[in-house]
Design an enzyme around this catalytic site. Structure first.
Site, PDB file in Angstrom:
ATOM      1  CG  MET A   1      -0.386  -0.372   2.519  1.00 56.87           C
ATOM      2  SD  MET A   1      -1.676  -0.366   3.808  1.00 56.87           S
ATOM      3  CE  MET A   1      -0.702  -0.886   5.225  1.00 56.87           C
TER       4      MET A   1
ATOM      5  CB  ALA B   1      -0.822   5.654  -2.404  1.00 58.51           C
ATOM      6  CE1 TYR B   2      -3.697   4.384   5.745  1.00 53.22           C
ATOM      7  CE2 TYR B   2      -1.824   2.971   6.248  1.00 53.22           C
ATOM      8  CZ  TYR B   2      -2.943   3.676   6.662  1.00 53.22           C
ATOM      9  OH  TYR B   2      -3.291   3.680   7.997  1.00 53.22           O
ATOM     10  CB  THR B   3       3.271   3.394   3.634  1.00 53.91           C
ATOM     11  OG1 THR B   3       3.598   3.137   2.266  1.00 53.91           O
ATOM     12  CG2 THR B   3       2.678   2.146   4.251  1.00 53.91           C
TER      13      THR B   3
ATOM     14  CE  LYS C   1      -3.019   7.241   8.140  1.00 60.32           C
ATOM     15  NZ  LYS C   1      -3.764   8.213   8.988  1.00 60.32           N
TER      16      LYS C   1
END
Length: 255
Positions: A159, A161-163, A166
Site C-alpha cells: 500500500m 500511497a497509504y504509507t 501516513k
C-alpha cells in the site's frame, strides 16, 4: 468504560472535532470524549454508522454528526461551521483520525489514484487544522492530534500511497507545532499499530496474520479502539499542556 481509567477534568465541556468518527478507531475516540463530558462533533461519509453511534450515546451526551466526504474541502469547511453552530462555539481540540488503508500494488497505482489517496489520508488533516486554528487562537490554546500509522515504520508493503501519506503526517504535524506553538496550540501524532476493528476482521485478519502480529509485538495482546482513544484523551487534556511536536506509538511494542 471501566472506572479503572483516568478522568480528565480539563476535557469537560471542551468542544472536540473528530474526523472519520462514525466507526472503528474514530468511533472509539468519539465515545471516550463523550464519557469525559466533552461536546463532540464528528465528520464522516458513513451516515448509517454515524446514526448507530449517536443512538448508543448516554442520555445528556452532546454529540453531533456532519455527513461529508473529506476529500471535498469546501464541503468540509461548511460542515465544520455547521458543527460550530450546533455546539455553540469554536473547537478546542481536533483529532484528525480519518483514513483508509486500502491495499494496492505498485503497478496498479495511477496518478489519479495517488492523488485520491493523498486526499483521503493526508490533505484533509491540514485543512481541518487550518479551519479550527482561529477557534483555538481565540480560546488561548488548543490541541491537534493527527493519526499516522506504524505500517511505514515497519516497512510494510502492499500500500505505497497509504504509507507515503501516513509518513507525511510527521512533517505536517511538526510544522503545525512550530507555527501554532506561540498561540499555545499543541500538535502531536499518534501511531496506531494493528487495531482490531471490524474492518480489519472482515478484510485482513487471518489466523496466520494474527500469529505474526502477536509474535511481532512485545506484548502480544490484541489492540482495540479504546487503546488508541485513551492516548488521544491524554494528548487532548491539560495534563499534556507542554507536550507538542511529539510522536506516540500505540502498537504493543511492535515497532
Amino acid at each position: 468504560m471501566s472506572g479503572r481509567y483516568a478522568t480528565y477534568p480539563s476535557l469537560a465541556g471542551k468542544r472536540v472535532l473528530v474526523t472519520g468518527g462514525a466507526s472503528g478507531i474514530g468511533a472509539g475516540i468519539v465515545e471516550h470524549f463523550v464519557a469525559q463530558g466533552s461536546h463532540v462533533g464528528f465528520l464522516d461519509v458513513d451516515e448509517a454508522s454515524a446514526q448507530t453511534l449517536l443512538a448508543r450515546q448516554p442520555e445528556g451526551a452532546v454529540a453531533y454528526f456532519g455527513n461529508v466526504d473529506l476529500r471535498d474541502i469546501p464541503a468540509v469547511r461548511l460542515a465544520i461551521q455547521t458543527l460550530r453552530e450546533q455546539l455553540g462555539g469554536g473547537f478546542d481540540i481536533l483529532v484528525n483520525n480519518a483514513a483508509r488503508d486500502d491495499r494496492h500494488a505498485i503497478d496498479d497505482v495511477t496518478p489519479e489514484y495517488w492523488d485520491d489517496r493523498m486526499a483521503t489520508n493526508l490533505r484533509h488533516q491540514f485543512f481541518c487544522a487550518q479551519a479550527v486554528k482561529p477557534d483555538m487562537i481565540a480560546a488561548g490554546g488548543g490541541s491537534i492530534i493527527n493519526m499516522s500509522s506504524n505500517s511505514f515504520l515497519l516497512a510494510q508493503g502492499g500500500m505505497p500511497a497509504y504509507t507515503s501519506a501516513k509518513s507525511a503526517v510527521i512533517g505536517l504535524t511538526r510544522g503545525l507545532a512550530r507555527d501554532l506553538g506561540p498561540f499555545h496550540i499543541r500538535a502531536n501524532i499518534v501511531f496506531p499499530g494493528w487495531i482490531i476493528t471490524q474492518r480489519q476482521l472482515d478484510l485482513w485478519m487471518t489466523p496466520e496474520a494474527d500469529a505474526k502480529r502477536a509474535q511481532g509485538q512485545c506484548i502480544p495482546d490484541r489492540l482495540h479502539e479504546e487503546d488508541v482513544a485513551r492516548m488521544v484523551l491524554w494528548l487532548a487534556a491539560d495534563d499534556s499542556r507542554l507536550v507538542t511536536a511529539r510522536e506516540f506509538i500505540v502498537d504493543g511494542g511492535w515497532y
